[in-house]
Design an enzyme around this catalytic site. Structure first.
Site, PDB file in Angstrom:
ATOM      1  N   LYS A   1      -7.476  -7.858 -10.264  1.00  0.00           N
ATOM      2  CA  LYS A   1      -8.729  -8.496  -9.830  1.00  0.00           C
ATOM      3  C   LYS A   1     -10.098  -7.891 -10.057  1.00  0.00           C
ATOM      4  CE  LYS A   1      -7.208  -9.192  -5.410  1.00  0.00           C
ATOM      5  NZ  LYS A   1      -7.672  -8.946  -3.646  1.00  0.00           N
TER       6      LYS A   1
ATOM      7  N   LYS B   1      -0.109  -1.208   0.034  1.00  0.00           N
ATOM      8  CA  LYS B   1       0.449   0.105   0.022  1.00  0.00           C
ATOM      9  C   LYS B   1       1.137   1.349  -0.435  1.00  0.00           C
ATOM     10  CE  LYS B   1      -4.673  -0.845  -0.033  1.00  0.00           C
ATOM     11  NZ  LYS B   1      -5.159  -2.095   0.610  1.00  0.00           N
TER      12      LYS B   1
ATOM     13  N   LYS C   1     -11.198  -3.946  -9.077  1.00  0.00           N
ATOM     14  CA  LYS C   1      -9.636  -2.829  -8.581  1.00  0.00           C
ATOM     15  C   LYS C   1      -9.478  -2.106 -10.468  1.00  0.00           C
ATOM     16  CE  LYS C   1      -8.195  -3.561  -4.336  1.00  0.00           C
ATOM     17  NZ  LYS C   1      -7.911  -5.108  -4.149  1.00  0.00           N
TER      18      LYS C   1
END
Ligand code: TRP
Ligand code: SF4
Length: 348
Positions: free
Chosen positions: A202, A119, A205
């Site tokens: 995915k 992240k 996303k």
């Protein structure tokens, strides 16, 4: 939640970050429904609204998504009479426990978490700084898990490290202050990673709306997305053979086969039809959507419409009832932990 004291407690939360899509369903919610139906397990499912704040900055969207997640839980078939469905925010004791646990966690350990590293780097690429909530995210998650004394925590592979961290914190607490917390077990869900319809990322996303099948979409909306999804580029004309390994539709057929939703021979029909060019992409796509439609999409859509028609009030009542049950379970466990560390919880 069953009142059977022998039943094991399974707990899992989902972040409210948008509408529930096929990837969320096959990857998580479907396994919740399976656990919900088990007699030997009582389930607590939550919306991780506090965790959502680490990446969510839009209050309107958050409010909408909380109810949306719960509606999708119900639509998927989780029965609020059997399982507790609650909002993380409604149990402030979790935050008290989170603080206690944060005083047992080391910064070095948190810095090594995959989730944090990923992240933080992603944000850095965008020229943004990571907030402290993202850093201490696993501590709050540990409090979610230890607060209700969960025995089993069903999570996807990406969250396994966090559950292991919760186990470590439980052991550390017990070692330092005396046996108190149960050591929860990780129940790693079947690794189902649903790709977006138009990329290798995915679902949900990568390519956004047009590559994502939402549970709340109508059949026609879903079909329109599947219809235009790219396939193996080698299949220009019907007689050009293709490779289902190079195609997300082929990938989805493999997932349906893996989880037992395809009848015997269906995957072979796809593979042969594609590689021998005896079948076009259109029937291949139609088959994919229709199998899912029969297996779960239609039921989910119908239940969702039925529940949505009852208005926000209906969902809110279910959340309110779940909040009460969750808090009643968590509050005394957290209070006990506070006393263990030497905090005084009652002055009179
Ligand atoms: N971190 C989880 C996720 O992003 C959500 C979550 C929050 C959770 N608290 C939890 C999952 C407790 C299991 C148990 O998917
Ligand atoms: Fe993909 Fe099916 Fe077309 Fe093959 S036939 S390229 S698997 S959509």
């Amino acid at each position: 939640m069953s009142t059977d004291t022998q039943a094991k407690v399974a707990l899992s939360l989902i972040r409210a970050t948008g509408r529930t899509h096929l990837g969320n369903y096959l990857g998580a919610v479907r396994s919740f429904v399976t656990l919900d139906a088990r007699e030997d397990v009582s389930c607590i499912f939550g919306v991780a609204t506090l965790h959502s704040l680490t990446t969510q900055g839009d209050p309107e969207a958050l409010r909408r998504d909380i109810r949306g997640v719960v509606l999708d839980f119900l639509a998927a078939g989780i029965d609020p009479e059997r399982s507790v469905i609650f909002d993380q925010t409604a149990v402030p004791e979790t935050l008290q426990l989170s603080w206690i646990l944060s005083c047992l966690a080391t910064a070095g350990r948190l810095e090594r978490m995959h989730h944090w590293k990923e992240k933080k780097d992603k944000l850095a690429d965008l020229g943004q700084a990571a907030n402290v909530g993202l850093f201490s995210y696993p501590v709050l998650m540990a409090a979610d898990i230890l607060g209700p004394g969960a025995d089993i925590v069903p999570v996807g592979e990406d969250q396994v490290q966090h559950v292991e961290f919760a186990r470590e914190l439980a052991r550390r607490f017990n070692h330092q202050f005396g046996e108190y917390f149960k050591i929860p077990e990780v129940l790693e869900r079947e690794a189902i990673r649903v790709p977006g319809l138009s990329s290798s990322g995915k679902m949900g996303k990568s390519e956004g709306e047009k590559a994502t099948l939402y549970l709340s979409d109508s059949y026609d909306q879903q079909w329109n997305k599947v219809k235009v999804a790219p396939t193996d580029p080698a299949r220009v004309r019907l007689k050009d053979p293709g490779d289902p390994q190079k195609c997300n539709i082929g990938g989805m057929h493999r997932i349906l086969d893996q989880i037992g939703l395809h009848e015997a021979g269906a995957l072979q029909w796809v593979n042969e039809g594609c590689t021998q060019a005896t079948m076009g992409c259109f029937p291949c796509k139609k088959k994919l959507l229709d199998v899912m439609e029969e297996a779960f999409l239609r039921d989910i859509r119908e239940r969702r419409e039925k529940f949505a028609a009852k208005g926000d009030g209906f969902v809110d009542e279910i959340i309110a009832a779940g909040n009460q049950k969750a808090r009643a379970r968590i509050q005394p466990i957290v209070e006990g932990a506070m006393q263990k560390v030497g905090l005084i919880t009652r002055w009179s």
